[in-house]
Design a protein around this motif. Structure first.
Motif, PDB file in Angstrom:
ATOM      1  N   MET A   1     -92.335 -50.955  53.714  1.00 50.40           N
ATOM      2  CA  MET A   1     -93.139 -49.789  53.438  1.00 50.40           C
ATOM      3  C   MET A   1     -93.750 -49.270  54.729  1.00 50.40           C
ATOM      4  SD  MET A   1     -95.137 -50.757  49.938  1.00 50.40           S
ATOM      5  CE  MET A   1     -95.267 -52.528  50.079  1.00 50.40           C
ATOM      6  N   THR A   2     -93.336 -48.095  55.117  1.00 51.47           N
ATOM      7  CA  THR A   2     -93.890 -47.481  56.312  1.00 51.47           C
ATOM      8  C   THR A   2     -94.292 -46.051  56.012  1.00 51.47           C
ATOM      9  OG1 THR A   2     -91.814 -46.565  57.137  1.00 51.47           O
ATOM     10  CG2 THR A   2     -92.312 -48.856  57.727  1.00 51.47           C
TER      11      THR A   2
ATOM     12  N   ILE B   1     -97.720 -49.918  42.836  1.00 50.36           N
ATOM     13  CA  ILE B   1     -97.122 -48.723  42.236  1.00 50.36           C
ATOM     14  C   ILE B   1     -98.070 -47.539  42.409  1.00 50.36           C
ATOM     15  CG2 ILE B   1     -96.468 -47.633  40.056  1.00 50.36           C
ATOM     16  CD1 ILE B   1     -95.449 -50.446  39.175  1.00 50.36           C
ATOM     17  N   ARG B   2     -99.336 -47.737  42.118  1.00 53.81           N
ATOM     18  CA  ARG B   2    -100.316 -46.660  42.250  1.00 53.81           C
ATOM     19  C   ARG B   2    -100.435 -46.185  43.695  1.00 53.81           C
ATOM     20  NH1 ARG B   2    -105.037 -45.399  43.922  1.00 53.81           N
ATOM     21  NH2 ARG B   2    -106.444 -44.054  42.779  1.00 53.81           N
ATOM     22  N   ASP B   3    -100.500 -47.118  44.626  1.00 54.68           N
ATOM     23  CA  ASP B   3    -100.622 -46.763  46.036  1.00 54.68           C
ATOM     24  C   ASP B   3     -99.416 -45.962  46.519  1.00 54.68           C
ATOM     25  OD1 ASP B   3    -103.016 -48.140  46.065  1.00 54.68           O
ATOM     26  OD2 ASP B   3    -102.202 -49.892  47.129  1.00 54.68           O
TER      27      ASP B   3
ATOM     28  N   HIS C   1     -87.773 -44.498  44.595  1.00 58.73           N
ATOM     29  CA  HIS C   1     -86.948 -45.667  44.235  1.00 58.73           C
ATOM     30  C   HIS C   1     -87.797 -46.931  44.214  1.00 58.73           C
ATOM     31  CE1 HIS C   1     -82.997 -43.846  43.997  1.00 58.73           C
ATOM     32  NE2 HIS C   1     -83.269 -43.176  45.109  1.00 58.73           N
ATOM     33  N   GLU C   2     -88.691 -47.065  45.172  1.00 59.51           N
ATOM     34  CA  GLU C   2     -89.557 -48.240  45.225  1.00 59.51           C
ATOM     35  C   GLU C   2     -90.470 -48.289  43.998  1.00 59.51           C
ATOM     36  OE1 GLU C   2     -92.771 -50.346  48.216  1.00 59.51           O
ATOM     37  OE2 GLU C   2     -92.030 -48.352  48.699  1.00 59.51           O
ATOM     38  N   ILE C   3     -91.031 -47.150  43.620  1.00 59.76           N
ATOM     39  CA  ILE C   3     -91.895 -47.091  42.439  1.00 59.76           C
ATOM     40  C   ILE C   3     -91.103 -47.495  41.200  1.00 59.76           C
ATOM     41  CG2 ILE C   3     -93.152 -45.524  40.904  1.00 59.76           C
ATOM     42  CD1 ILE C   3     -93.996 -44.007  43.497  1.00 59.76           C
ATOM     43  N   PHE C   4     -89.879 -46.991  41.074  1.00 60.16           N
ATOM     44  CA  PHE C   4     -89.042 -47.348  39.923  1.00 60.16           C
ATOM     45  C   PHE C   4     -88.770 -48.849  39.891  1.00 60.16           C
ATOM     46  CE2 PHE C   4     -84.978 -48.253  37.963  1.00 60.16           C
ATOM     47  CZ  PHE C   4     -85.128 -47.655  36.730  1.00 60.16           C
TER      48      PHE C   4
END
Length: 59
Positions: free
Chosen positions: A1-2, A44-46, A12-15
């Motif tokens: 995560m950058t 997920i929220r962040d 995609h990361e949230i999914f």
């Protein structure tokens, strides 16, 4: 995560994280995984907030 992640990468990361959260919640003894579930939900929220900020700057 950058900070240089693209909106598509973040989506995609949230999914993926939401899917992981679903797996954790489906466990028969989900109470033992409560700390992990809270941590995943916070990530997920962040990440969704970062995505929202990127979209706001693009407008």
């Amino acid at each position: 995560m950058t900070i240089h992640d693209s909106p598509a990468d973040i989506a995609h990361e949230i999914f993926d994280l939401a899917s992981l959260l679903g797996v954790l919640l489906a466990q028969p003894d989900a109470e033992t995984a409560i700390d992990g579930m809270h941590r995943v939900a916070q990530i997920i929220r962040d990440r969704a907030l970062v995505l929202r900020e990127i979209e706001a700057k693009a407008e």
